[in-house]
Write an enzyme that holds these catalytic residues in place. Sequence first.
Site, PDB file in Angstrom:
ATOM      1  N   TYR A 105     -37.563  -7.292  -8.428  1.00  0.00           N
ATOM      2  CA  TYR A 105     -36.748  -7.334  -7.210  1.00  0.00           C
ATOM      3  C   TYR A 105     -35.344  -6.800  -7.470  1.00  0.00           C
ATOM      4  O   TYR A 105     -34.859  -5.907  -6.770  1.00  0.00           O
ATOM      5  CB  TYR A 105     -36.678  -8.771  -6.685  1.00  0.00           C
ATOM      6  N   LYS A 125     -33.618  -3.095  -6.324  1.00  0.00           N
ATOM      7  CA  LYS A 125     -32.370  -3.109  -5.556  1.00  0.00           C
ATOM      8  C   LYS A 125     -31.286  -2.306  -6.274  1.00  0.00           C
ATOM      9  O   LYS A 125     -30.550  -1.527  -5.651  1.00  0.00           O
ATOM     10  CB  LYS A 125     -31.902  -4.548  -5.337  1.00  0.00           C
TER      11      LYS A 125
END
Length: 258
Positions: A162, A166
Amino acid sequence: MKVLCTSLGKATSLLTVLIVVFAVILYYFDDPVPVKYTSMTQDMKTLEDNFRDQNKSCFVLGASGETGKVLFQELLERNIFSKITLIGRRQLTFERKGHENLGHDVGYCCLGTTRAKAGADGFVRVDHDYVLKSAELAKAGGCSHFNLESSRGADKNSKFLYLQVKGQVEADIEALGFDRFSIYRPGVLLVDRQENRPGEWLARKFFGAVSAVCSTSMSVPIQMVAKAMVSNTVLQSEQKTEILENKAIASLGKGAGK
């Protein structure tokens, strides 16, 4: 019954003490807030009026999501753009219609999904590929200021998928060379989602209780994120790429309400 009430009372007291202790710890390890977000040199209304006179347009990518919906309402209330285009993966219920291209002065990207919902490949496809492609189209269409909702801890070298994704999309968009690129890294978003995410629900309840005790770099109400994005748009910046961490977002969001 009396014994049960006493036990619940003790448990509640213990939880309150733990929250207070945790809040104090966060206070000492919190991110500092840049001065420019705590002391604005001009009145926000004046800044908005000056920006409005420039007759600019914007688009909101991910307008059917939680942040996108709140951001759109904030944009309508502040009325700083002459035209707003809404772009979402689901059917929109807003009154204002979207247009067909990304040829706008300012872009807001609130697009995102989760690994649990889309799988690892689907998560990368949405949060990196779709976001980057949209930024490329926006740049080609003449967009000069691109705003990206990212996440606290984003790092392209992270071992966590994650945060890695990002961070990578942040770097890839920066390489496109927008005149101004604003990255927002909120912590846990305090919002009641329409979709059921038990893990996020528990985190929101916990950090919501903590934020009631003191400001923290770990969470922020979603309304504050929207307000901060709009306020930051009208502020002048000397940096081509700027990163607003959670505490700066909260500070700027609160200032917008004054």
